[in-house]
Design a protein around this motif. Structure first.
Motif, PDB file in Angstrom:
ATOM      1  N   LEU A 127      -6.888 117.471 -17.206  1.00 22.61           N
ATOM      2  CA  LEU A 127      -7.854 117.025 -18.459  1.00 22.61           C
ATOM      3  C   LEU A 127      -7.837 118.405 -19.243  1.00 22.61           C
ATOM      4  N   GLN A 128      -8.152 118.005 -20.758  1.00 22.36           N
ATOM      5  CA  GLN A 128      -8.384 118.944 -21.694  1.00 22.36           C
ATOM      6  C   GLN A 128      -9.631 119.535 -21.870  1.00 22.36           C
ATOM      7  N   GLU A 129     -10.592 118.637 -21.466  1.00 25.14           N
ATOM      8  CA  GLU A 129     -12.199 119.160 -21.768  1.00 25.14           C
ATOM      9  C   GLU A 129     -12.997 118.850 -20.300  1.00 25.14           C
ATOM     10  N   PRO A 130     -13.961 119.781 -19.913  1.00 25.60           N
ATOM     11  CA  PRO A 130     -14.663 119.586 -18.812  1.00 25.60           C
ATOM     12  C   PRO A 130     -15.369 118.564 -18.573  1.00 25.60           C
ATOM     13  N   ASP A 131     -15.114 117.408 -17.494  1.00 29.29           N
ATOM     14  CA  ASP A 131     -15.829 116.292 -17.723  1.00 29.29           C
ATOM     15  C   ASP A 131     -16.997 116.444 -16.174  1.00 29.29           C
ATOM     16  N   VAL A 132     -17.548 115.698 -15.830  1.00 32.63           N
ATOM     17  CA  VAL A 132     -18.777 115.392 -14.921  1.00 32.63           C
ATOM     18  C   VAL A 132     -18.183 116.037 -13.591  1.00 32.63           C
ATOM     19  N   PHE A 133     -17.016 115.858 -13.405  1.00 35.97           N
ATOM     20  CA  PHE A 133     -16.529 116.360 -12.068  1.00 35.97           C
ATOM     21  C   PHE A 133     -16.150 117.885 -12.110  1.00 35.97           C
ATOM     22  N   HIS A 134     -15.781 118.347 -13.211  1.00 35.84           N
ATOM     23  CA  HIS A 134     -15.525 119.620 -13.166  1.00 35.84           C
ATOM     24  C   HIS A 134     -17.000 120.491 -13.255  1.00 35.84           C
ATOM     25  N   ASP A 135     -17.829 119.877 -14.084  1.00 38.47           N
ATOM     26  CA  ASP A 135     -19.092 120.561 -14.418  1.00 38.47           C
ATOM     27  C   ASP A 135     -19.949 120.482 -13.282  1.00 38.47           C
ATOM     28  N   VAL A 136     -19.917 119.155 -12.344  1.00 36.68           N
ATOM     29  CA  VAL A 136     -21.085 118.977 -11.353  1.00 36.68           C
ATOM     30  C   VAL A 136     -20.409 119.635 -10.090  1.00 36.68           C
ATOM     31  N   PHE A 137     -19.006 119.092  -9.704  1.00 38.51           N
ATOM     32  CA  PHE A 137     -18.516 119.583  -8.499  1.00 38.51           C
ATOM     33  C   PHE A 137     -18.265 121.100  -8.514  1.00 38.51           C
ATOM     34  N   GLY A 138     -17.632 121.520  -9.644  1.00 40.12           N
ATOM     35  CA  GLY A 138     -17.433 122.953  -9.814  1.00 40.12           C
ATOM     36  C   GLY A 138     -18.454 123.816  -9.871  1.00 40.12           C
ATOM     37  N   HIS A 139     -19.296 123.683 -10.767  1.00 47.15           N
ATOM     38  CA  HIS A 139     -20.381 124.652 -11.307  1.00 47.15           C
ATOM     39  C   HIS A 139     -21.755 124.543 -10.580  1.00 47.15           C
ATOM     40  N   VAL A 140     -22.006 123.284 -10.277  1.00 48.24           N
ATOM     41  CA  VAL A 140     -23.632 123.069 -10.013  1.00 48.24           C
ATOM     42  C   VAL A 140     -23.770 123.641  -8.489  1.00 48.24           C
ATOM     43  N   PRO A 141     -22.962 123.557  -7.782  1.00 48.52           N
ATOM     44  CA  PRO A 141     -23.548 123.920  -6.107  1.00 48.52           C
ATOM     45  C   PRO A 141     -23.703 125.331  -6.023  1.00 48.52           C
ATOM     46  N   LEU A 142     -23.064 126.313  -6.762  1.00 48.05           N
ATOM     47  CA  LEU A 142     -23.441 127.825  -6.962  1.00 48.05           C
ATOM     48  C   LEU A 142     -24.682 128.142  -7.561  1.00 48.05           C
ATOM     49  N   LEU A 143     -25.317 127.193  -8.336  1.00 45.19           N
ATOM     50  CA  LEU A 143     -26.488 127.326  -9.095  1.00 45.19           C
ATOM     51  C   LEU A 143     -27.449 127.401  -8.063  1.00 45.19           C
ATOM     52  N   THR A 144     -27.424 126.665  -6.754  1.00 45.89           N
ATOM     53  CA  THR A 144     -28.384 127.095  -5.656  1.00 45.89           C
ATOM     54  C   THR A 144     -28.569 128.601  -5.155  1.00 45.89           C
ATOM     55  N   ASN A 145     -27.429 129.234  -5.476  1.00 45.60           N
ATOM     56  CA  ASN A 145     -27.451 130.708  -4.993  1.00 45.60           C
ATOM     57  C   ASN A 145     -28.200 131.627  -6.017  1.00 45.60           C
ATOM     58  N   PRO A 146     -29.176 132.252  -5.517  1.00 44.64           N
ATOM     59  CA  PRO A 146     -30.037 133.293  -6.505  1.00 44.64           C
ATOM     60  C   PRO A 146     -29.105 134.218  -7.129  1.00 44.64           C
ATOM     61  N   VAL A 147     -28.214 134.532  -6.686  1.00 47.81           N
ATOM     62  CA  VAL A 147     -27.462 135.775  -7.365  1.00 47.81           C
ATOM     63  C   VAL A 147     -26.787 135.090  -8.453  1.00 47.81           C
ATOM     64  N   ILE A 148     -26.104 134.003  -8.263  1.00 48.05           N
ATOM     65  CA  ILE A 148     -25.208 133.282  -9.584  1.00 48.05           C
ATOM     66  C   ILE A 148     -26.345 132.545 -10.458  1.00 48.05           C
ATOM     67  N   ALA A 149     -27.357 132.021 -10.016  1.00 53.06           N
ATOM     68  CA  ALA A 149     -28.512 131.694 -10.904  1.00 53.06           C
ATOM     69  C   ALA A 149     -28.909 132.599 -11.929  1.00 53.06           C
ATOM     70  N   ASP A 150     -28.994 134.038 -11.303  1.00 52.37           N
ATOM     71  CA  ASP A 150     -29.518 134.887 -12.280  1.00 52.37           C
ATOM     72  C   ASP A 150     -28.480 135.504 -13.155  1.00 52.37           C
ATOM     73  N   TYR A 151     -27.265 135.591 -12.550  1.00 58.19           N
ATOM     74  CA  TYR A 151     -26.190 136.052 -13.351  1.00 58.19           C
ATOM     75  C   TYR A 151     -25.735 135.236 -14.566  1.00 58.19           C
ATOM     76  N   LEU A 152     -25.957 133.855 -14.382  1.00 57.41           N
ATOM     77  CA  LEU A 152     -25.469 132.800 -15.142  1.00 57.41           C
ATOM     78  C   LEU A 152     -26.304 132.667 -16.406  1.00 57.41           C
ATOM     79  N   GLN A 153     -27.760 133.038 -16.176  1.00 55.66           N
ATOM     80  CA  GLN A 153     -28.931 133.174 -17.278  1.00 55.66           C
ATOM     81  C   GLN A 153     -28.527 134.415 -17.700  1.00 55.66           C
ATOM     82  N   ALA A 154     -28.220 135.606 -17.253  1.00 57.20           N
ATOM     83  CA  ALA A 154     -28.141 136.682 -17.935  1.00 57.20           C
ATOM     84  C   ALA A 154     -27.043 136.719 -18.779  1.00 57.20           C
ATOM     85  N   TYR A 155     -26.019 135.939 -18.286  1.00 63.56           N
ATOM     86  CA  TYR A 155     -24.566 135.778 -19.335  1.00 63.56           C
ATOM     87  C   TYR A 155     -25.261 135.186 -20.492  1.00 63.56           C
ATOM     88  N   GLY A 156     -25.837 134.031 -20.231  1.00 61.03           N
ATOM     89  CA  GLY A 156     -26.292 133.202 -21.545  1.00 61.03           C
ATOM     90  C   GLY A 156     -26.978 134.189 -22.551  1.00 61.03           C
TER      91      GLY A 156
END
Length: 291
Positions: A127-156
């Motif tokens: 797949l050449q572009e991220p779909d719902v599986f990549h984005d939700v399965f790959g990214h979203v579970p770690l957004l429950t972790n406070p460290v990743i949650a803060d890191y990703l916001q700071a990265y933005g």
């Protein structure tokens, strides 16, 4: 294997800017077909069956906390309700890849832009572009972790500043080698946390099991100087000691690092430096065989 385009590439589906000024659209969950839900089920069952003992504990805990399963494509509204209570994040639907500044603005507001579409049955491994599986399965579970949650916001926030300074490419390498293709040490061994790995069956095996890639201790200036592969498995994976190391990055003043790295020649993805801490000196056999 799954291939993903760089962040600054805009998919044709996203060219209109979405239904709203921030490029978001309604997920329209009730319009997914039975076949689309079946693609999710196929991908989910294939990945979930092999991530125990491979994905980091925080990722697996996030999967349980969000009840992400094989029954079908998750509803972003339900995911957001759970995430808001845990870390203040939301999942917002977008039609494809969006412009850099839009993506970073969403991250800075603790909103994760997720592709609304899912790949075709014949695209399970490519797949050449991220779909719902990549984005939700790959990214979203770690957004429950406070460290990743803060890191990703700071990265933005940092990425918006980097774009204004003309040094976004340097910070993009940090995102690539952490959030997309990062490895982390646990007491029981190396584990996956990068979304580009955990959502790809083949790279989940390659990143941990193959003798071919380098596995090098993460150092921020080193990572900012290192190019990456967008067309194949990574030649080097950078390893953090624990997720708290990312939280330290969230409070880093990048300006001196930009000045330090900006004038240096970019390192090739396979490069090994004398001061690197090598956890595994890769053989490079996989990529040499593909030349």
């Amino acid at each position: 294997m799954e291939l993903l385009l760089e962040r600054d590439t805009i998919a044709p589906a996203a060219a209109s800017g979405g239904e709203r000024g921030d490029w978001t659209i309604d997920q329209q969950w009730d319009r997914y077909t039975a076949q689309e839900h079946l693609v999710w089920k196929t991908l989910y069952e294939r990945q979930a069956s092999m991530l125990a003992g491979r994905a980091c504990d925080a990722f697996l805990a996030g999967m349980r906390a969000l009840s992400i399963g094989s029954s079908g494509i998750p509803d972003f509204r339900r995911l957001s309700e759970l995430l808001i209570r845990q870390t203040g994040w939301q999942v917002v639907a977008v039609p494809g890849l969006v412009p850099d500044e839009v993506f970073f603005e969403h991250l800075a507001k603790r909103q994760f832009p997720a592709g609304q579409f899912i790949r075709k049955p014949e695209q399970l491994d490519y797949l050449q572009e991220p779909d719902v599986f990549h984005d939700v399965f790959g990214h979203v579970p770690l957004l429950t972790n406070p460290v990743i949650a803060d890191y990703l916001q700071a990265y933005g926030v940092a990425a918006l500043q980097a774009k204004e300074r003309g040094v976004l490419a340097l910070l993009a390498r940090v995102y690539w080698y952490t959030i997309e293709f990062g490895l982390v040490e646990q007491k029981d061994g190396l584990r996956l946390y990068g979304a580009g790995i955990v959502s790809s069956y083949a790279e989940s095996l390659f990143a941990l099991d193959s003798a071919s890639p380098n596995r090098i201790r993460f150092r921020l200036p080193r990572v900012m100087q290192t190019d990456y592969r967008i067309d194949d498995f990574q030649e080097t994976y950078f390893v953090i000691r624990d997720l708290d190391e990312l939280l330290a990055l969230a409070h880093t003043d990048f300006a001196p690092l930009y000045a330090q790295v900006r004038g240096l020649e970019a390192l090739q993805p396979r490069a090994v430096l004398p001061d690197d801490v090598l956890l595994n000196a890769g053989t490079g056999t996989y990529h040499r065989a593909r030349i």
